[in-house]
Scaffold this active site. Structure first.
Site, PDB file in Angstrom:
ATOM      1  N   HIS A   1     129.103  91.795 -34.424  1.00  0.00           N
ATOM      2  CA  HIS A   1     129.288  91.915 -32.972  1.00  0.00           C
ATOM      3  C   HIS A   1     128.977  93.328 -32.514  1.00  0.00           C
ATOM      4  CE1 HIS A   1     130.672  90.455 -29.110  1.00  0.00           C
ATOM      5  NE2 HIS A   1     131.450  91.521 -28.977  1.00  0.00           N
TER       6      HIS A   1
ATOM      7  N   TYR B   1     123.818  90.952 -22.824  1.00  0.00           N
ATOM      8  CA  TYR B   1     123.943  90.435 -21.465  1.00  0.00           C
ATOM      9  C   TYR B   1     123.340  91.359 -20.411  1.00  0.00           C
ATOM     10  CZ  TYR B   1     128.194  93.361 -21.746  1.00  0.00           C
ATOM     11  OH  TYR B   1     129.081  94.385 -21.951  1.00  0.00           O
TER      12      TYR B   1
ATOM     13  N   HIS C   1     133.280  85.661 -26.437  1.00  0.00           N
ATOM     14  CA  HIS C   1     134.486  86.489 -26.383  1.00  0.00           C
ATOM     15  C   HIS C   1     135.667  85.582 -26.062  1.00  0.00           C
ATOM     16  CE1 HIS C   1     131.687  89.962 -25.057  1.00  0.00           C
ATOM     17  NE2 HIS C   1     132.141  90.273 -26.255  1.00  0.00           N
TER      18      HIS C   1
ATOM     19  N   ASP D   1     131.402  96.211 -32.303  1.00  0.00           N
ATOM     20  CA  ASP D   1     131.619  96.004 -30.868  1.00  0.00           C
ATOM     21  C   ASP D   1     131.192  97.196 -30.016  1.00  0.00           C
ATOM     22  OD1 ASP D   1     132.411  94.978 -28.447  1.00  0.00           O
ATOM     23  OD2 ASP D   1     134.513  94.735 -28.947  1.00  0.00           O
TER      24      ASP D   1
ATOM     25  N   HIS E   1     137.159  88.370 -31.220  1.00  0.00           N
ATOM     26  CA  HIS E   1     138.463  88.959 -30.904  1.00  0.00           C
ATOM     27  C   HIS E   1     139.604  87.985 -31.197  1.00  0.00           C
ATOM     28  CE1 HIS E   1     136.417  92.416 -29.372  1.00  0.00           C
ATOM     29  NE2 HIS E   1     135.905  91.764 -28.346  1.00  0.00           N
TER      30      HIS E   1
END
Length: 465
Positions: free
Chosen positions: A74, A139, A252, A340, A289
């Site tokens: 991620h 995104y 997510h 992340d 997560h």
């Protein structure tokens, strides 16, 4: 910024066709095996020969512990620009949500060229840390006004080009992001994320998928950004696109308690139940997560074979909380890891943080062995990115090798049978000495062979923003 391209060879020197490993972590991978010869043909391992007492002529010697390539499941590449800039609390109310405002500010500054520069430097840092494949949760699709670029996937093309320049494979997880919160329109920098509706998202992603259909170093997957950012009636289009093509689907999930509260208020169920009811949970799905699961969430995730990606260094940096990782593991969920927001890029730190956070939450030690944590950042991680032929040192697998020094101030003193424990519980990314990705020697003597001084590249790129 140009469109899809093929990787170019960074060096005129022929790549080694054999590596002699002082110690190697090979299946079944409980303790390392000494004196292992790994033979390579282009991007594949073609032979693994234990009990090879000395390097044969032409073989490159790898001193220390050799692991399979690491998977960073991620990533948001542009978040790397925030490191060192968002840690000072501006008020007692500082939280994930105040950090997000600063993240949006960086997102608003990027164009295809600066995104290419930043992602290249970020991925090069990952390569130095032993990562051979990155899962990019993407995104940032459109221009600052939210309009499509002339080439609608130019920002995705920048990420692929960056991964190739840094020597990595990439699973590009194209995220559908349509609302600024449940029932709220996109605003500000969020306008860059949205395609309007799921059909237009699918049209753009189909074009992206076609562009890289023949690329062995790229997987195009899908993502539902979150239940906050995708309305329930739009889930099916994303789920269907991924299922029809048997591609990874990431989401997510319950990173924040507010997300849970808003979801229950709007839909009457938790985010996990909402995704389950939409058919979004499956063995191809990775939930990122899963910090604040309620009620039957653990059972729903485990029962559907959904993988769980924890990002401990980000989750603690943002004060998100500690996920019920041990309970998920006991229920049968596969656990993987990612960096992340790139508060640090160090898969060994992520692995030991999984164990250490559980110790803090439970008051007990010894939840996962070093071997189990290594599988999370190797074989299991690559599986979550749609690559089942990576993450192991065995014939037929991708030719990915990571050599970790056992003579640094952090790792010195470990005996061979303790090498895996030393790597997981003491080593850092600075102890990565050699990285081979897809048969290409990317890192040698701790230096990136393709891009040179990565720190200087990061400095220039981030200052330019």
């Amino acid at each position: 910024m140009s469109g899809p391209s093929t990787p170019t060879s960074p060096t005129t020197r022929p790549e080694p066709s054999a590596y002699w490993c002082e110690l190697a972590w090979i299946p079944p991978g409980i303790t390392p095996t000494p004196n292992v010869l790994v033979r390579v043909d282009r991007d594949r391992i073609v032979g693994v020969e234990p009990d090879t007492p000395a390097p044969p002529p032409g073989a490159k010697t790898l001193r220390g512990l050799t692991l399979p390539g690491l998977a960073n499941v991620h990533s948001h590449a542009f978040h790397r620009a925030l490191r060192g800039r968002t840690h000072r609390a501006s008020s007692e109310a500082a939280s994930f949500w105040t950090w997000r405002t600063q993240m949006y500010d960086v997102a608003d500054r990027l164009d295809p060229d600066s995104y290419l520069d930043l992602a290249t430097a970020t991925y090069a840092e990952m390569a130095l840390a032993g990562v051979t494949c990155v899962g990019e949760f993407h995104y940032l699709h459109h221009d600052r006004q939210g309009r499509s670029y002339a080439e609608p996937n130019v920002m995705a093309d920048a990420l692929v080009a960056a991964a190739r320049a840094a020597g990595l494979r990439i699973a590009l997880l194209d995220a559908c992001y349509l609302s600024g919160g449940i029932g709220l329109p996109l605003a500000g920098a969020q306008r860059r994320f949205g395609d309007g509706d799921v059909d237009r998202w699918a049209d753009r992603v189909e074009r992206l998928d076609h562009a890289y259909a023949a690329a062995a170093d790229v997987v195009i997957g899908a993502a539902i950004h979150s239940v906050r950012a995708v309305p329930r009636d739009q889930f099916a289009g994303v789920v269907g696109w991924a299922a029809q093509r048997e591609r990874p689907l990431h989401v997510h999930l319950s990173e924040q308690r507010r997300e849970n509260d808003d979801c229950v208020a709007a839909y009457g169920v938790s985010p996990t139940r909402l995704l389950f009811d939409a058919g979004a949970l499956s063995p191809r799905t990775t939930a990122v997560h899963a910090t604040h699961l309620d009620g039957d969430g653990i059972g729903l995730l485990a029962g559907t074979g959904t993988t769980i990606c924890l990002c401990p260094t980000t989750e603690r940096d943002l004060a998100d909380g500690i996920a019920p990782a041990a309970a998920l593991d006991r229920a049968g969920s596969r656990l993987v890891l990612g960096t992340d927001s790139h508060a640090v890029i160090d898969m060994f730190e992520e692995a030991r943080a999984l164990e250490h956070h559980e110790r803090l939450a439970s008051g007990r030690r010894g939840h996962w062995s070093a071997a189990e944590l290594l599988r999370a950042v190797t074989e299991s991680g690559h599986h979550a990115l749609g690559t089942d032929d990576a993450g192991v040192i065995s014939a037929g697998a991708r030719a990915d090798l990571v050599c970790v020094r056992l003579d640094s101030v952090r790792t010195a003193g470990a005996t061979p049978d303790q090498a895996a424990d030393a790597a997981v519980f003491a080593a850092t990314s600075s102890d990565v000495d050699v990285v081979v990705a897809n048969g290409v020697l990317v890192v040698e003597d701790g230096r990136h062979r393709l891009l040179g001084d990565v720190a200087a590249r990061l400095e220039r790129t981030i200052r330019a923003l």
